[in-house]
Design an enzyme around this catalytic site. Sequence first.
Site, PDB file in Angstrom:
ATOM      1  N   TYR A  33     -11.171 -14.547 -15.919  1.00  0.00           N
ATOM      2  CA  TYR A  33     -11.839 -13.700 -14.925  1.00  0.00           C
ATOM      3  C   TYR A  33     -10.823 -12.974 -14.062  1.00  0.00           C
ATOM      4  O   TYR A  33      -9.631 -13.295 -14.088  1.00  0.00           O
ATOM      5  CB  TYR A  33     -12.801 -14.527 -14.060  1.00  0.00           C
ATOM      6  CG  TYR A  33     -12.146 -15.388 -12.993  1.00  0.00           C
ATOM      7  CD1 TYR A  33     -11.420 -16.524 -13.336  1.00  0.00           C
ATOM      8  CD2 TYR A  33     -12.254 -15.053 -11.651  1.00  0.00           C
ATOM      9  CE1 TYR A  33     -10.825 -17.307 -12.353  1.00  0.00           C
ATOM     10  CE2 TYR A  33     -11.660 -15.837 -10.661  1.00  0.00           C
ATOM     11  CZ  TYR A  33     -10.945 -16.957 -11.020  1.00  0.00           C
ATOM     12  OH  TYR A  33     -10.348 -17.725 -10.055  1.00  0.00           O
ATOM     13  N   ARG A  52      -2.984  -8.351 -15.029  1.00  0.00           N
ATOM     14  CA  ARG A  52      -3.072  -9.817 -15.124  1.00  0.00           C
ATOM     15  C   ARG A  52      -4.199 -10.225 -16.071  1.00  0.00           C
ATOM     16  O   ARG A  52      -4.081 -11.196 -16.816  1.00  0.00           O
ATOM     17  CB  ARG A  52      -3.258 -10.420 -13.732  1.00  0.00           C
ATOM     18  CG  ARG A  52      -3.165 -11.934 -13.725  1.00  0.00           C
ATOM     19  CD  ARG A  52      -3.182 -12.513 -12.330  1.00  0.00           C
ATOM     20  NE  ARG A  52      -4.424 -12.233 -11.638  1.00  0.00           N
ATOM     21  CZ  ARG A  52      -4.663 -12.502 -10.358  1.00  0.00           C
ATOM     22  NH1 ARG A  52      -3.718 -13.048  -9.619  1.00  0.00           N
ATOM     23  NH2 ARG A  52      -5.815 -12.213  -9.804  1.00  0.00           N
ATOM     24  N   LYS A 148      -5.588 -17.003 -15.655  1.00  0.00           N
ATOM     25  CA  LYS A 148      -6.729 -16.986 -14.724  1.00  0.00           C
ATOM     26  C   LYS A 148      -8.004 -17.370 -15.478  1.00  0.00           C
ATOM     27  O   LYS A 148      -8.873 -16.551 -15.768  1.00  0.00           O
ATOM     28  CB  LYS A 148      -6.856 -15.619 -14.039  1.00  0.00           C
ATOM     29  CG  LYS A 148      -7.687 -15.688 -12.743  1.00  0.00           C
ATOM     30  CD  LYS A 148      -7.466 -14.475 -11.877  1.00  0.00           C
ATOM     31  CE  LYS A 148      -8.459 -14.334 -10.746  1.00  0.00           C
ATOM     32  NZ  LYS A 148      -8.350 -15.339  -9.707  1.00  0.00           N
ATOM     33  N   GLU A 180      -0.400 -24.145  -4.498  1.00  0.00           N
ATOM     34  CA  GLU A 180      -1.097 -22.960  -3.945  1.00  0.00           C
ATOM     35  C   GLU A 180      -2.430 -23.420  -3.380  1.00  0.00           C
ATOM     36  O   GLU A 180      -2.748 -24.613  -3.402  1.00  0.00           O
ATOM     37  CB  GLU A 180      -1.294 -21.907  -5.038  1.00  0.00           C
ATOM     38  CG  GLU A 180      -2.096 -22.414  -6.225  1.00  0.00           C
ATOM     39  CD  GLU A 180      -2.156 -21.433  -7.398  1.00  0.00           C
ATOM     40  OE1 GLU A 180      -2.160 -20.214  -7.179  1.00  0.00           O
ATOM     41  OE2 GLU A 180      -2.223 -21.930  -8.543  1.00  0.00           O
ATOM     42  N   LEU A 205      -1.009 -19.542 -10.188  1.00  0.00           N
ATOM     43  CA  LEU A 205      -1.473 -18.226 -10.620  1.00  0.00           C
ATOM     44  C   LEU A 205      -0.572 -17.177  -9.958  1.00  0.00           C
ATOM     45  O   LEU A 205      -0.319 -17.279  -8.757  1.00  0.00           O
ATOM     46  CB  LEU A 205      -2.922 -18.010 -10.165  1.00  0.00           C
ATOM     47  CG  LEU A 205      -3.517 -16.691 -10.642  1.00  0.00           C
ATOM     48  CD1 LEU A 205      -3.938 -16.794 -12.099  1.00  0.00           C
ATOM     49  CD2 LEU A 205      -4.710 -16.287  -9.781  1.00  0.00           C
TER      50      LEU A 205
HETATM   51  N1  PLP Z   1      -4.211 -18.735  -6.623  1.00  0.00           N
HETATM   52  C1  PLP Z   1      -5.393 -19.083  -7.157  1.00  0.00           C
HETATM   53  C2  PLP Z   1      -5.541 -20.430  -7.783  1.00  0.00           C
HETATM   54  C3  PLP Z   1      -6.469 -18.181  -7.118  1.00  0.00           C
HETATM   55  O1  PLP Z   1      -7.651 -18.540  -7.660  1.00  0.00           O
HETATM   56  C4  PLP Z   1      -6.297 -16.923  -6.512  1.00  0.00           C
HETATM   57  C5  PLP Z   1      -7.390 -15.960  -6.441  1.00  0.00           C
HETATM   58  O2  PLP Z   1      -8.481 -16.200  -6.864  1.00  0.00           O
HETATM   59  C6  PLP Z   1      -5.047 -16.616  -5.953  1.00  0.00           C
HETATM   60  C7  PLP Z   1      -4.018 -17.537  -6.047  1.00  0.00           C
HETATM   61  C8  PLP Z   1      -4.810 -15.296  -5.297  1.00  0.00           C
HETATM   62  O3  PLP Z   1      -4.675 -14.294  -6.263  1.00  0.00           O
HETATM   63  P1  PLP Z   1      -4.979 -12.775  -5.909  1.00  0.00           P
HETATM   64  O4  PLP Z   1      -4.080 -12.424  -4.756  1.00  0.00           O
HETATM   65  O5  PLP Z   1      -4.602 -12.056  -7.138  1.00  0.00           O
HETATM   66  O6  PLP Z   1      -6.424 -12.685  -5.561  1.00  0.00           O
END
Ligand code: PLP
Length: 285
Positions: A33, A52, A148, A180, A205
């Site tokens: 996703y 991504r 993701k 994270e 991620l």
């Molecule tokens: N880390 C995780 C596990 C996430 O699920 C997300 C966003 O859903 C992020 C980091 C932040 O990513 P982004 O800045 O691309 O939304």
Amino acid sequence: MDSIAYVNGSFVPLSEAKVSILDRGFLFADGIYEVSAVLGGKLVDNASHLARLERSVGEIQLKLPESIERIVEIQKELIARNKLDSGLVYIEVTRGADKGRDFAFPKGVTPTMIMFTSVKDIVNSASAKTGIPVITVPDIRWTRRDIKSVALLAQVLAKQAAAEAGAGEAWMIEDGKVTEGGSSSAFILTQDDVIVTRQNGSEILPGCTRKAVIKLAEERQLRVEERPFSIDEALKAKEAFITSASSFVQAVISIDGKQVGSGKPGPMTNRLREIYVDFARTTGT
Ligand code: PLP
């Protein structure tokens, strides 16, 4: 009023948007996703999110059912049909629905692609002004967190624990270090003004907002270090914050009930948030 969703080539009211119970996204979490923010009716940093998406599907040997150009067209059509000014566009691509439940990849099955939008005032959200408490939980996820994947049970449990504790996010801990947040990247600002966030790798991620914030900070000669940090270090830090498409940059004011910095959004977090909001407003597509 029902918003409009996209399902495998059709635009349909959200309440009528359906996929098969044999869809591998449903049976195996065999899907990927992406979430892009929308501000002023425009997509924020969308090329980064779609890059991504392409990488993630590649890592699980799944082919996108549409070209990136067509995906952008569908995203824009959904924004227009839903008159979305501020919010999010969600995309999910799964390996599709076969005739039964076989683990190995099915042959000749078209991947499922769905999209829907949600309204969210990201810029003026209450928690953007107050900051959020976070709790810590063990990181119980698989070892390919750079993909993701829609397999989000560990994050569901982490974020439920956070909600029950009155916190806005859960920071996941592995080997004594923060990986994270449940759905965000984690940052601290050290006492000597270094912005620290874990380096990309299979443990996290690669956040699109994280990447943009690092670039914007470095362009302004701010010091950034990509390395793991512990909760001990975070509690001694000047500031802490998270980044994500759905929150942009948001202050962390406590961890497991212990105050971080002044216990309020700090000047660096506020500055980075302003810089990012400006970037989002001026570069949207
Ligand atoms: N880390 C995780 C596990 C996430 O699920 C997300 C966003 O859903 C992020 C980091 C932040 O990513 P982004 O800045 O691309 O939304």
